[in-house]
Write an enzyme that holds these catalytic residues in place. Structure first.
Site, PDB file in Angstrom:
ATOM      1  N   GLN A 293      81.114  30.384  31.338  1.00 21.41           N
ATOM      2  CA  GLN A 293      80.573  30.220  30.202  1.00 21.41           C
ATOM      3  C   GLN A 293      80.540  31.574  29.605  1.00 21.41           C
ATOM      4  O   GLN A 293      80.566  32.609  30.128  1.00 21.41           O
ATOM      5  CB  GLN A 293      79.593  29.481  29.768  1.00 21.41           C
ATOM      6  CG  GLN A 293      78.322  30.004  30.692  1.00 21.41           C
ATOM      7  CD  GLN A 293      77.202  28.827  30.801  1.00 21.41           C
ATOM      8  OE1 GLN A 293      77.259  27.725  30.204  1.00 21.41           O
ATOM      9  NE2 GLN A 293      76.312  28.847  31.703  1.00 21.41           N
TER      10      GLN A 293
ATOM     11  N   HIS B 131      62.000  21.021  24.681  1.00 22.61           N
ATOM     12  CA  HIS B 131      61.938  21.043  25.906  1.00 22.61           C
ATOM     13  C   HIS B 131      60.682  20.072  26.165  1.00 22.61           C
ATOM     14  O   HIS B 131      60.576  19.318  27.370  1.00 22.61           O
ATOM     15  CB  HIS B 131      61.674  22.465  26.649  1.00 22.61           C
ATOM     16  CG  HIS B 131      62.977  23.098  26.572  1.00 22.61           C
ATOM     17  ND1 HIS B 131      63.408  24.224  25.619  1.00 22.61           N
ATOM     18  CD2 HIS B 131      63.990  22.877  27.506  1.00 22.61           C
ATOM     19  CE1 HIS B 131      64.516  24.354  26.111  1.00 22.61           C
ATOM     20  NE2 HIS B 131      65.031  23.561  27.084  1.00 22.61           N
TER      21      HIS B 131
ATOM     22  N   ASP C  12      68.341  28.172  31.801  1.00 17.44           N
ATOM     23  CA  ASP C  12      67.643  29.187  31.128  1.00 17.44           C
ATOM     24  C   ASP C  12      65.949  28.984  31.273  1.00 17.44           C
ATOM     25  O   ASP C  12      65.107  29.675  31.164  1.00 17.44           O
ATOM     26  CB  ASP C  12      67.257  28.768  29.443  1.00 17.44           C
ATOM     27  CG  ASP C  12      67.262  27.272  29.281  1.00 17.44           C
ATOM     28  OD1 ASP C  12      66.546  26.614  30.242  1.00 17.44           O
ATOM     29  OD2 ASP C  12      67.669  26.822  28.293  1.00 17.44           O
TER      30      ASP C  12
ATOM     31  N   ASP D  21      71.966  25.063  38.762  1.00 19.71           N
ATOM     32  CA  ASP D  21      72.909  25.154  37.760  1.00 19.71           C
ATOM     33  C   ASP D  21      73.805  26.098  38.182  1.00 19.71           C
ATOM     34  O   ASP D  21      73.985  26.902  39.127  1.00 19.71           O
ATOM     35  CB  ASP D  21      71.978  26.071  37.002  1.00 19.71           C
ATOM     36  CG  ASP D  21      72.722  26.401  35.448  1.00 19.71           C
ATOM     37  OD1 ASP D  21      72.254  25.980  34.458  1.00 19.71           O
ATOM     38  OD2 ASP D  21      73.825  27.057  35.527  1.00 19.71           O
TER      39      ASP D  21
ATOM     40  N   ASP E 237      77.871  23.499  41.739  1.00 24.43           N
ATOM     41  CA  ASP E 237      78.379  22.610  40.660  1.00 24.43           C
ATOM     42  C   ASP E 237      77.516  21.444  40.944  1.00 24.43           C
ATOM     43  O   ASP E 237      77.422  21.075  41.854  1.00 24.43           O
ATOM     44  CB  ASP E 237      79.786  22.372  40.846  1.00 24.43           C
ATOM     45  CG  ASP E 237      80.315  21.683  39.707  1.00 24.43           C
ATOM     46  OD1 ASP E 237      80.874  21.960  38.906  1.00 24.43           O
ATOM     47  OD2 ASP E 237      80.023  20.215  39.974  1.00 24.43           O
ATOM     48  N   ALA E 238      77.077  20.865  39.676  1.00 20.87           N
ATOM     49  CA  ALA E 238      75.818  19.696  40.003  1.00 20.87           C
ATOM     50  C   ALA E 238      76.585  18.484  40.373  1.00 20.87           C
ATOM     51  O   ALA E 238      75.986  17.763  41.058  1.00 20.87           O
ATOM     52  CB  ALA E 238      75.338  19.490  38.572  1.00 20.87           C
TER      53      ALA E 238
ATOM     54  N   ASP F   9      69.884  18.373  32.019  1.00 17.19           N
ATOM     55  CA  ASP F   9      70.063  18.941  30.675  1.00 17.19           C
ATOM     56  C   ASP F   9      71.433  19.980  30.760  1.00 17.19           C
ATOM     57  O   ASP F   9      71.344  21.002  30.725  1.00 17.19           O
ATOM     58  CB  ASP F   9      68.895  20.269  30.751  1.00 17.19           C
ATOM     59  CG  ASP F   9      68.832  20.820  29.371  1.00 17.19           C
ATOM     60  OD1 ASP F   9      69.362  20.153  28.557  1.00 17.19           O
ATOM     61  OD2 ASP F   9      67.914  21.861  29.077  1.00 17.19           O
TER      62      ASP F   9
END
Ligand SMILES: Cc1cc2nc3c(=O)[nH]c(=O)nc-3n(C[C@H](O)[C@H](O)[C@H](O)COP(=O)(O)OP(=O)(O)OC[C@H]3O[C@@H](n4cnc5c(N)ncnc54)[C@H](O)[C@@H]3O)c2cc1C
Lengths: 507, 533
Positions: free
Chosen positions: A240, A270, A294, A314, A348-349, A366
């Site tokens: 990304q 959050h 993040d 993530d 990869d989730a 998320d």
């Protein structure tokens, strides 16, 4: 006489230009430092001080240059062009490695300062026999200060918004070298052997031009208009494009041009993603976060002493590294990613969830909005089915599920898909000014979970007040238009709903 | 560092950058690899140029070939507790026309790449799919397939009028004539799908052998699909292209060569979607190579790769096979009670030269497949990258996105496989072209076709692997499916040699291959007269 005039004029233009360049480098350093390290008053004050001091050193050292003054002057121009030109590129590359950043920043700042400090004294010595001294001093300083004024106006008004920091510094590096080249041309007789000097400056010139050409900022010029704030940092990972922008005292993070958070109001998002589920869960010892590189959701989770262990999955290592190493960003996530309770996994989730055997008490999802088919897979019934493997019978899951106001069909499609797999699902939403009306879902495999009994409360939250029921009311304009299909791998209806919802908005 | 040195270094760096940039723009280098079926070894069958056998082995049964039909035969043997058998395969990998390969980024098919949802009345196949968890259960009389194997959305897109659109039917709904013909065709196919003969069987069924034998419909095999369409007044060029595309896809030949019976069979033989338009199909990154892996467990320790059977001697009490072991460069003599020949007839003619079969009736289309690794996926207008990506009026059949079934996020590099059947005037000539034309020629053929939809594809190309198949699938040409020649080729030799290859079905599909292998074993075991050697 006329010739002499022209000559003087040109030299003063050179003074003017190099003065502008000199101040620009200083401003760039100041801006970068305050973006990265925060506290702009202190950062600007330090950079200005350091730079001035370095200029003083430069002036002092200028006396050791005795011969071939003109040649040395041109060489200094080229050097300033190179150092100043590449400085911000270098600093951007180091942005992720927070710890070295300061060292390199002050080193470059000092170097540029010393070189710039040498310029004026040497120039004055070159001209001292050609121009009357009284006039010389007056003219040089006048133009020096006018250049400074021009730079300080151009910088915030034109350069940063139009060119961006990196290109600004490269462009001014190029200007410095052009000044050098002009001088070579003008003084070709006095300089005698100009070949090597010309060659050096042309090489440096083309080097910077190439850098300018390769620089992403230039390529992405059109993209820059997408952001409201000015771009502080931009980095493209294999997965990304991460862009950090700044607007006043706040920062915004964009992933692939979609706003991920604004420091102004991210606490609303959050807190509502994390505290409802933490409140309803039977236990919160083991928490799983999917996405959320993040570290902001993790920050909320780590507020509970009961939490023993957090796994964050993530995909993007570039993202988690940035938020684990950069001091500016770490101030926002309260060093959550480097907390000893945290385990950060860059995978990869979907694959991770499919293979994972560890059971968690709480799961927080998320993921980005379903803007393409590959993200769409993370919202399918098969994903939710696979997720069961990571859940105990009474575990509770919370998930961000896009905006029920802008994308009601997408929002309720996710809700319906989860409801096809889990007996207990609750939709809720909250207003986040920078996002608009935002939606989440809570779900559990435990039929006794009613999302009514709060088992633990976190004091001192800025927004969430544990009146969960008050977030679960949806007015007509947040409900779907028609019956919705369940999102499966072989129909990917969610991506289609999402696209339709958004295109309606655009109309 | 001295200043001089520093300047020199920067100079070097700038020069380096200039060079780097020029390389990036001009060179466009990528790796080109050309492979294919082992046609040299195949040709040696013709000359019988093999060493004299020096070893002897004895088995109850031998299966020759390592494609789907052979492996399905092995499965059937194991299911009936017959363990005393071996299997010989000419190539270094199993799978035949359903084999697959892999690189660092993805697996990819070297042939067959999908199976549509199956006919549940093909019971043994349904059992096999249940065993492999491909069918996970049943709901409302329909099979529920494993979500990872059902082709994910978006399934197909077509490049037409300078952009991609979803689906592969080039139906222009705004054009009444075009739309009308598409609708009429679709509704006629729907009728045929449920139509049954006087014998109570479906007119068009899969396996083909289940189909009705009513003479009325068999006449459809006597004309080409193109002629039939003309008779039925299907003349819109878009519809003709579409039906032609479908025939090429399954039969390797177009509507002017394929019989009308076969052409209609393509649209009507699958009964799972009798009444709905929804096309469910199963696919894997390695294509049907996945099914090969499932079947290979039945030949563990019994499968001999790079073993060519080059002679078959049918004696009174046994069959004697000559087998060349390419790895050790020796030949062996194998004694077997009975054998299953799961090899195509163009091979069998050399193994059994005395057999009186009109082999000329068996036509196979040559194919090329090209697997491309792309650093980035070229952007294009319209529908997003799908599993199958077809180019309207392209030379080839388009390309498959091999990582489509991955659950992960899009990840570079991308791996795609391009398909093209060589359907020139004369199949033999086409086959010769395949071997004779230069690598460069074939590379350009592939890239030129792809460039019509992705002009800048070469810029992102990391490697391209071209796989040539001289004899691809059997073509159900006019007057072939129900011909005496085909029936004759299927007949066992005495009670010793049994035949199982999809070319004996006349159409080449996984279901047919599975059927042939299973059927041949049944036939062989039900023949009581097994003699002791
Ligand atoms: C390009 C292409 C795409 C296709 N796509 C599909 C698809 O998507 N779906 C589908 O269902 N079908 C597809 N098919 C059809 C496919 O051929 C069948 O599904 C199936 O693989 C046929 O299996 P088989 O066992 O009958 O024959 P083959 O695969 O031809 O097997 C015969 C085997 O015998 C071996 N052999 C030959 N001679 C000897 C010898 N003398 N000694 C030992 N071994 C020998 C060969 O090497 C080969 O492995 C495709 C075919 C091609 C060519």
């Amino acid at each position: 006489m006329a010739n002499k005039r022209r000559f003087q004029f040109l030299l003063l233009m050179a003074v003017f230009t190099i003065a502008t360049c000199g101040l620009i480098y200083e401003l760039i350093a100041g801006a970068l430092a305050s973006y990265l390290l925060g506290d702009s008053v202190r950062q600007f004050s330090y950079t200005i001080g350091t730079y001035m001091f370095a200029m003083g050193i430069g002036s002092y050292f200028s006396k050791f240059i005795e011969k071939k003054l003109l040649k040395r002057f041109v060489e200094i121009e080229i050097l300033i062009g190179i150092v100043g030109g590449i400085s911000s590129t270098l600093l951007f590359l180091l942005f992720q490695q927070g710890s070295y950043f300061q060292v390199v920043l002050y080193f470059l700042l000092g170097l540029t300062g010393i070189l710039v400090g040498m310029e004026i004294p040497i120039l004055m010595r070159i001209l001292k026999d050609k121009v009357e001294f009284r006039q010389l001093v007056a003219n040089i300083f006048t133009f020096d200060y006018i250049g400074a004024l021009l730079a300080s106006i151009l910088f915030p008004v034109v350069l940063v918004p139009k060119l961006g920091l990196i290109s600004t510094s490269i462009v001014f590096g190029i200007i410095n070298i052009v000044v050098g080249l002009l001088l070579i041309y003008l003084f070709r007789k006095e300089l005698k052997d100009t070949f090597i000097l010309t060659f050096k400056s042309i090489v440096a010139f083309s080097g910077l031009c190439i850098l300018l050409f390769f620089n992403k900022e230039v390529l992405d010029y059109s993209e820059r208009n997408l952001y409201n704030g000015s771009i502080v940092y931009s980095h493209t990972t294999p997965y990304q494009k991460i862009v950090l922008t700044n607007q006043g005292a706040d920062f915004q993070l964009y992933l692939n041009n979609n706003l991920q958070f604004d420091t102004k109001d991210e606490y609303r998002y959050h807190e509502c993603l994390v505290h409802p589920v933490m409140g309803f869960a039977a236990s919160v010892e083991k928490v799983l976060i999917l996405g959320g590189g993040d570290g902001l959701a993790a920050r909320e989770v780590l507020k509970y002493d009961e939490v023993k262990f957090v796994t964050l999955v993530d995909l993007d290592e570039g993202m988690t590294q940035l938020f684990a190493k950069n001091p500016r960003l770490m101030a926002y996530n309260k060093q959550s990613l480097t907390n000893p309770k945290m385990e950060v996994i860059n995978q990869d989730a979907f694959l991770w969830v499919k293979n994972n055997k560890t059971k968690y008490d709480v799961v927080i999802i998320d993921f980005p909005d379903p803007t393409n088919y590959s993200i769409g897979k993370l919202y399918t019934n098969y994903f939710y089915e696979c997720l069961k493997q990571s859940l105990k019978s009474e575990s509770v899951v919370s998930i961000q599920t896009t905006s029920p106001f802008t994308a009601p069909n997408a929002y309720w499609c996710i809700n319906a898909t989860i409801s096809a797999i889990y007996p207990e699902v609750r939709a809720y939403h909250v207003y986040v000014p920078s996002f608009g009306e935002w939606g989440f879902n809570l779900f559990s495999n435990d039929p006794k979970q009613s999302f009514r009994y709060v088992k633990r409360r976190m004091d001192n939250l800025k927004f969430y007040d544990y009146q969960f029921e008050s977030y679960t009311d949806f007015k007509k304009d947040m409900l779907p238009a028609s019956e919705l299909e369940i999102n499966r791998l072989d129909n990917q209806v969610l991506v289609r709903y999402f696209e339709e919802d958004w295109s309606k908005l655009r109309e | 560092m001295r200043r001089r040195q520093f300047i020199r270094l920067t100079m070097l760096a700038s020069v380096g950058m200039i060079l780097l940039k020029s390389c990036r723009d001009t060179a466009l280098r990528f790796v080109l690899k050309i492979t294919g079926t082992n046609h040299l070894l195949g040709h040696r069958l013709w000359t019988k140029d093999f060493p004299v056998p020096t070893e002897k082995e004895r088995y109850k049964f031998v299966i020759i070939g390592g494609g789907v039909s052979a492996l399905s035969a092995a499965r059937a043997l194991i299911k009936t507790n017959e363990e005393d058998f071996v299997l010989f395969e000419l190539e270094g990998i199993a799978g035949g026309n359903s084999s697959s390969g892999s690189n660092n980024y993805s697996a990819y098919p070297l042939g067959a790449h999908y199976v549509p949802a199956i006919n549940l009345h093909h019971k043994e196949l349904a059992v096999f799919f249940e065993e492999e968890n491909i069918i996970t259960g049943y709901q409302d009389g329909k099979a529920v397939y494993h979500p990872e194997y059902v082709c994910h959305s978006p399934q197909e897109r077509l490049f037409i009028d300078y952009q991609w659109v979803e689906g592969i039917e080039p139906n222009n709904r705004l054009d009444d004539d075009c739309n009308g013909q598409f609708l009429r065709f679709s509704s006629q196919m729907k009728d045929y799908r449920s139509a049954k003969g006087t014998d109570g069987r479906f007119i068009f069924d899969l396996p083909l052998a289940y189909s009705s034998t009513d003479a009325d419909y068999l006449t459809l095999d006597k004309l080409s699909m193109k002629d039939w369409m003309e008779q039925e007044e299907y003349i819109h060029p878009n519809l003709l292209w579409y039906v032609n595309y479908c025939c090429m896809d399954d039969y390797g030949q177009g509507i002017d060569r394929v019989s009308a019976w076969a052409g209609i069979h393509y649209f009507t033989s699958r009964k799972h979607d009798l009444y709905s338009e929804h096309q469910e199909l199963l696919t894997w990154p390695e294509g049907n190579g996945f099914l090969i892996k499932c079947l290979e467990k039945y030949v563990k320790g019994k499968q001999f790769l790079q073993h060519v059977v080059y002679n078959i001697d049918v004696q009174k009490d046994k069959v004697v096979l000559n087998v060349f072991d390419e790895r050790r460069n020796i030949s062996k003599q194998i004694y077997a009670e009975r054998i299953i020949l799961a090899t195509p007839q163009y091979i069998n003619r050399y193994l059994l030269p005395d057999r009186k079969i009109n082999y000329g009736k068996f036509c196979y289309s040559p194919w090329i497949l090209a697997t491309l690794v792309l650093e980035r996926f070229p952007l294009s207008e319209g529908a997003e990258l799908s599993w199958e990506n077809v180019i309207f009026q392209g030379k080839g059949l388009g390309y498959i996105y091999n990582q489509h079934q991955n659950l992960t996020q899009y990840e570079s590099p991308f791996v795609i496989t391009y398909y093209r059947a060589l359907d020139g005037g004369n199949l033999k000539e086409e086959r010769k072209k395949l071997q004779r034309y230069s690598d460069e020629y074939w590379k350009n053929e592939v890239l030129e076709d792809l460039k019509t939809v992705h002009p800048e594809i070469e810029k992102y190309l990391v490697s391209i692997e071209i796989f040539k198949r001289g004899h691809g699938m059997i073509s159900p040409s006019i007057n072939f499916l129900f011909s005496e020649d085909k029936k004759e080729a299927l007949k066992p030799i005495g009670d010793k040699v049994f035949f199982a290859h999809t070319d004996l079905s006349g159409i080449s599909l996984f279901e047919e291959a599975f059927y042939q292998g299973t059927r041949a074993v049944e036939q062989m075991l039900n023949d009581e007269k097994i003699l002791d050697i």
